[in-house]
Design a protein around this motif. Structure first.
Motif: not given
Length: 188
Positions: A15-18, A48-49, A65-68, A94-99
């Motif tokens: 499993g290669g997620g975070p 999970g972003g 790495i933060v998209d929004r 803020f809450i970082g939204m990542v792809r």
């Protein structure tokens, strides 16, 4: 397991997620022979972003790495329960939204740069050692070879001393070791 003299500990992280990528990076940095098996290297996961601001520093993630940057959001459960997020944020937080495909690739690449072997493959089964000097034998379909017209891959095996399952809520590793049934999965 009892290791032959002079041989490094061999660990497979499935499993290669975070979680899996960070685990593999830590093991590789420690000089452990590490293999990270991930079935979809281009996975665009729809959930999970959202990451807390502290995660950027704690996991040494670059700001890009933060998209929004989000200040408020509502999480709604499958049973329609709502939770408001962001009400306690300070003005500069803020809450970082990542792809996820971007963040996961970054973490896997970092693990690889630290010595981890990345395998684009699907874990299929595992044979447990019968004696102290034997290894676990993992069978997986390797997608890294071939012409790319099929997702069947090439059947391969890998011998390791330790197996770490980081393959999500429907974990094949958990099923393989008979971890039992569960109705709920909790993610952090």
């Amino acid at each position: 397991a009892t290791l032959p003299e002079g041989r490094k500990l061999r660990v497979a992280v499935v499993g290669g997620g975070p979680a899996g990528a960070c685990c593999a990076e830590t093991l590789a940095k420690a000089g452990i022979e590490t293999y990270l098996i991930e079935r979809k290297l281009d996975n665009c996961k729809p959930c999970g972003g959202a990451i807390p601001l502290c995660m950027l520093e704690e996991f040494d993630l670059p700001m890009d790495i933060v998209d929004r940057k989000v200040r408020k959001m509502t999480m709604i459960s499958p049973t329609n329960k709502e939770v408001q997020i962001g009400q306690t944020l300070k003005d500069d937080e803020f809450i970082g939204m990542v792809r996820r495909e971007v963040m996961d690739e970054f973490l896997r690449e970092r693990a690889s740069q630290n010595g981890c072997t990345l395998i684009n493959g699907l874990f299929m089964s595992m044979t447990s050692p019968q004696r102290n000097d034997e290894a676990y034998t993992l069978t997986y379909n390797d997608f890294g070879e071939g012409d790319g017209t099929s997702r069947q891959g090439v059947k391969k095996t890998l011998d390791v001393d330790v197996v770490i399952g980081a393959d999500g809520a429907n974990s094949r590793v958990a099923k393989e070791i008979g971890a039992g049934d569960y109705e709920y999965a909790i993610a952090f």
